[in-house]
Scaffold this active site. Structure first.
Site, short mmCIF file in Angstrom:
data_model
loop_
_atom_site.label_atom_id
_atom_site.label_comp_id
_atom_site.label_asym_id
_atom_site.label_seq_id
_atom_site.Cartn_x
_atom_site.Cartn_y
_atom_site.Cartn_z
N LYS A 59 0.87 -1.17 0.00
CA LYS A 59 0.00 0.00 0.00
C LYS A 59 0.91 1.23 0.00
CE LYS A 59 -4.35 1.14 2.24
NZ LYS A 59 -5.25 1.20 1.10
N1 PPE Z 1 -7.61 -1.67 -3.50
C1 PPE Z 1 -7.08 -0.44 -3.27
C2 PPE Z 1 -6.35 0.23 -4.36
C3 PPE Z 1 -7.27 0.16 -2.02
O1 PPE Z 1 -6.73 1.36 -1.80
C4 PPE Z 1 -8.00 -0.49 -1.02
C5 PPE Z 1 -8.22 0.15 0.32
C6 PPE Z 1 -8.53 -1.78 -1.30
C7 PPE Z 1 -8.31 -2.33 -2.55
C8 PPE Z 1 -9.27 -2.57 -0.27
O2 PPE Z 1 -8.39 -3.06 0.72
P1 PPE Z 1 -8.88 -3.30 2.22
O3 PPE Z 1 -9.15 -1.96 2.82
O4 PPE Z 1 -7.74 -4.00 2.87
O5 PPE Z 1 -10.10 -4.14 2.16
N2 PPE Z 1 -8.29 1.57 0.30
C9 PPE Z 1 -8.10 2.32 1.52
C10 PPE Z 1 -7.91 3.81 1.26
C11 PPE Z 1 -9.10 4.58 0.89
C12 PPE Z 1 -8.83 6.08 0.87
O6 PPE Z 1 -9.55 6.80 0.15
O7 PPE Z 1 -7.96 6.57 1.60
C13 PPE Z 1 -9.19 2.03 2.54
O8 PPE Z 1 -10.26 1.57 2.18
O9 PPE Z 1 -8.92 2.25 3.72
#
Ligand code: PPE
Length: 304
Positions: free
Chosen positions: A158
């Site tokens: 991330k």
């Molecule tokens: N793909 C991406 C690119 C992504 O950033 C997230 C989370 C996910 C999938 C889902 O991952 P998870 O949260 O582990 O289920 N995105 C984070 C950031 C959002 C933001 O705008 O800042 C989040 O959901 O916390």
């Protein structure tokens, strides 16, 4: 505006929200190499609980490892700092944002002499794509921007800089009247949203893209486990844009987005144009778990 809270944890100390500042020549601000997490703390029937804290902590350290950042704190120290930050801010439910970044020191691409800094902020964050998004679903478009090639950016991490790609896609989608974007991978298969993973439902079975060009979402993983527990078949497999068009249901998952139904893609109605029965069932089951009402998945909650 983000809703300010009291204190932010910075490198081992709590500082006032307004004083949580960095130098303008902080390395990450210029060159984009930093890593972060997004975690939710939910108000449950037994008090506040952090959803899947060990998994988020592990991903944070894996992200740092991939990015080559040496974190000057142990996972246990960061775990405690996260809990302390939620507690000191007296919040029952919040979003938690740990950030590992390169601080002030040298300028130039070689970051080896810049300090690795850590901050943890928390704030209340409601429905990511709006309250109606959760109940009625959202309208999305396929982005003209492609998701990262696996050897261009490291999508298992991330990394702050990965979100330049997400922002281009998000701004394009919003400017053209949609709620969110879906990005395709370099082969043209469906990858993910700008901050969400994606699932489709076809003929009663679920499909979600495999872990190549996407973030290994913790909500994605939770929904796979939950769906299988409820008796559904889940395939981690590639699917194309046109298969998405003819899906019976589609939804996004993410910490911020939770389980958000998709009702339209590129002006084509998905299924009935309303959140479908499988999406609805998984969404309801997910919210019961995070509210501490389902003992089967109680290991997913860390009470604070
Ligand atoms: N793909 C991406 C690119 C992504 O950033 C997230 C989370 C996910 C999938 C889902 O991952 P998870 O949260 O582990 O289920 N995105 C984070 C950031 C959002 C933001 O705008 O800042 C989040 O959901 O916390």
């Amino acid at each position: 505006m983000v809703q300010a809270t009291q204190k932010i944890w910075m490198d081992g100390k709590f500082v006032d929200w307004d004083k949580a500042q960095v130098h303008v020549l902080s390395h990450t601000l210029h060159y984009g190499l930093g890593v972060f997490e997004g975690i939710r703390c939910y108000e449950t029937v037994h008090g506040p609980a952090i959803f899947r804290l060990p998994e988020h902590l592990e991903r944070l350290f894996h992200s740092a490892h991939i990015a080559g950042l040496k974190v000057p704190f142990s996972p246990e120290e960061i775990r405690q700092a996260i809990i302390d930050t939620v507690k000191i801010n007296n919040l029952r439910a919040c979003y938690i944002r740990p950030l590992i970044y390169l601080g002030y020191g040298e300028m130039g691409i070689n970051n080896s002499r810049n300090p690795v800094c850590v901050a943890i902020a928390v704030w209340p964050w409601g429905a990511y794509l709006g309250e109606k998004a959760l109940t009625e679903g959202i309208r999305v478009r396929i982005s003209s921007f492609t998701r990262h090639h696996v050897n261009v950016m490291m999508t298992k991490a991330k990394i702050v800089g990965n979100y330049a790609n997400s922002q281009l896609a998000k701004m394009e989608a919003v400017a053209s009247g949609y709620d969110e974007a879906i990005m395709l991978d370099v082969h043209g298969n469906v990858a993910e949203g700008t901050g969400e993973n994606i699932f489709i439902v076809r003929r009663g079975e679920l499909k979600t893209p495999p872990l190549t060009a996407i973030l290994e979402g913790i909500t994605r993983n939770s929904i796979i486990d939950l769906a299988r527990h409820l008796g559904y078949t889940v395939h981690e497999t590639v699917f194309s844009r046109d298969e998405l068009y003819i899906a019976d249901e589609a939804f996004f998952t993410g910490t911020a987005a939770e389980v958000t139904p998709i009702r339209e893609v590129d002006n084509r109605t998905i299924g009935s144009g309303r959140p479908g029965p499988v999406t609805h069932r998984l969404q309801q089951a997910f919210f019961r778990i995070v509210q501490g009402k389902d003992d089967t998945f109680k290991a997913w909650l860390t009470y604070i």
